[in-house]
Design a protein around this motif. Structure first.
Motif, PDB file in Angstrom:
ATOM      1  N   SER A  68      -0.344   5.781   9.303  1.00  0.00           N
ATOM      2  CA  SER A  68      -0.675   5.708   7.908  1.00  0.00           C
ATOM      3  C   SER A  68       0.001   4.519   7.376  1.00  0.00           C
ATOM      4  O   SER A  68       1.209   4.304   7.435  1.00  0.00           O
ATOM      5  CB  SER A  68       0.173   6.953   7.353  1.00  0.00           C
ATOM      6  OG  SER A  68      -0.566   8.007   8.030  1.00  0.00           O
TER       7      SER A  68
ATOM      8  N   ARG B  26      -0.161   1.520   3.885  1.00  0.00           N
ATOM      9  CA  ARG B  26      -0.623   1.246   2.579  1.00  0.00           C
ATOM     10  C   ARG B  26      -1.814   0.252   2.591  1.00  0.00           C
ATOM     11  O   ARG B  26      -1.695  -0.821   3.502  1.00  0.00           O
ATOM     12  CB  ARG B  26       0.478   0.755   1.799  1.00  0.00           C
ATOM     13  CG  ARG B  26       1.669   1.572   1.341  1.00  0.00           C
ATOM     14  CD  ARG B  26       1.258   2.516   0.405  1.00  0.00           C
ATOM     15  NE  ARG B  26       2.172   3.639  -0.109  1.00  0.00           N
ATOM     16  CZ  ARG B  26       3.261   3.294  -0.820  1.00  0.00           C
ATOM     17  NH1 ARG B  26       2.964   2.387  -1.582  1.00  0.00           N
ATOM     18  NH2 ARG B  26       4.122   4.485  -1.139  1.00  0.00           N
ATOM     19  N   ALA B  27      -2.670   0.233   1.564  1.00  0.00           N
ATOM     20  CA  ALA B  27      -3.679  -0.859   1.595  1.00  0.00           C
ATOM     21  C   ALA B  27      -3.192  -2.142   1.456  1.00  0.00           C
ATOM     22  O   ALA B  27      -1.902  -2.527   0.860  1.00  0.00           O
ATOM     23  CB  ALA B  27      -4.360  -0.515   0.135  1.00  0.00           C
TER      24      ALA B  27
ATOM     25  N   PRO C 150      -8.705   1.363   1.747  1.00  0.00           N
ATOM     26  CA  PRO C 150      -8.831   2.953   2.170  1.00  0.00           C
ATOM     27  C   PRO C 150     -10.111   3.014   2.868  1.00  0.00           C
ATOM     28  O   PRO C 150     -10.022   4.077   3.688  1.00  0.00           O
ATOM     29  CB  PRO C 150      -8.967   3.145   0.590  1.00  0.00           C
ATOM     30  CG  PRO C 150      -8.013   2.282  -0.095  1.00  0.00           C
ATOM     31  CD  PRO C 150      -8.360   1.104   0.619  1.00  0.00           C
TER      32      PRO C 150
ATOM     33  N   THR D 212     -10.016   3.842   6.758  1.00  0.00           N
ATOM     34  CA  THR D 212      -9.410   5.227   7.125  1.00  0.00           C
ATOM     35  C   THR D 212     -10.580   6.092   7.917  1.00  0.00           C
ATOM     36  O   THR D 212     -11.661   5.887   7.717  1.00  0.00           O
ATOM     37  CB  THR D 212      -9.145   6.291   5.947  1.00  0.00           C
ATOM     38  OG1 THR D 212      -7.978   5.534   5.117  1.00  0.00           O
ATOM     39  CG2 THR D 212      -8.760   7.583   6.297  1.00  0.00           C
TER      40      THR D 212
ATOM     41  N   THR E 125      -5.118   5.865   8.782  1.00  0.00           N
ATOM     42  CA  THR E 125      -5.182   6.288   7.274  1.00  0.00           C
ATOM     43  C   THR E 125      -4.661   5.124   6.357  1.00  0.00           C
ATOM     44  O   THR E 125      -3.453   4.717   6.576  1.00  0.00           O
ATOM     45  CB  THR E 125      -4.113   7.713   7.240  1.00  0.00           C
ATOM     46  OG1 THR E 125      -4.722   8.792   8.082  1.00  0.00           O
ATOM     47  CG2 THR E 125      -4.545   8.110   5.495  1.00  0.00           C
TER      48      THR E 125
ATOM     49  N   SER F  95      -3.819   4.170   2.389  1.00  0.00           N
ATOM     50  CA  SER F  95      -3.695   4.956   1.152  1.00  0.00           C
ATOM     51  C   SER F  95      -3.404   3.784  -0.162  1.00  0.00           C
ATOM     52  O   SER F  95      -2.847   2.642   0.332  1.00  0.00           O
ATOM     53  CB  SER F  95      -2.780   5.819   1.109  1.00  0.00           C
ATOM     54  OG  SER F  95      -1.784   5.554   1.476  1.00  0.00           O
TER      55      SER F  95
END
Length: 122
Positions: free
Chosen positions: A11, A13-14, A86, A89, A120, A122
């Motif tokens: 996971s 961050r953008a 995003p 993902t 992922t 986000s």
């Protein structure tokens, strides 16, 4: 017997980066297409990047952000993912098959798949 194992999903961050690995065994690089596919729920697997001999393909949607490469000494195909968005993902699978180069991006032509690794953003 061809085997593939993906790793490296996480996971993030953008705007971040990840490197996915596909560790392979049981085949000769020079005769196989290896392709990374991206899948999200309800959609078909989309070919993101392929490598065949010393030729590479990258989908328009990731051009300039993703790079596919291989390290024969480690029997590994890499997908370097930069400037993640995003919409990147999903599950990422690698697949390998002895195919003509024109068929490398067709997911229906592959019988051997890894288990997938989740990305992922986000």
């Amino acid at each position: 017997h061809v085997q593939l194992v993906e790793s490296g999903g996480d996971s993030v961050r953008a705007g971040g980066s990840l490197r996915l690995s596909c560790t392979t065994s049981g085949y000769t690089y020079s005769t196989y297409c290896v392709t990374w596919f991206h899948q999200t729920p309800g959609k078909e697997r989309e070919a993101i990047a392929s490598i065949y001999l010393h030729n590479t393909y990258v989908a328009d949607s990731v051009e300039g952000r993703f790079t596919i490469s291989q390290d024969h000494t480690k029997n590994t195909i890499y997908l370097q993912m930069n400037s993640l968005k995003p919409e990147d993902t999903g599950l990422y699978y690698c697949a390998a098959a002895r195919l003509p180069v024109r068929s490398c991006q067709n997911w229906e032509r592959y019988k051997t798949w890894g288990q997938g690794t989740q990305v992922t953003v986000s």
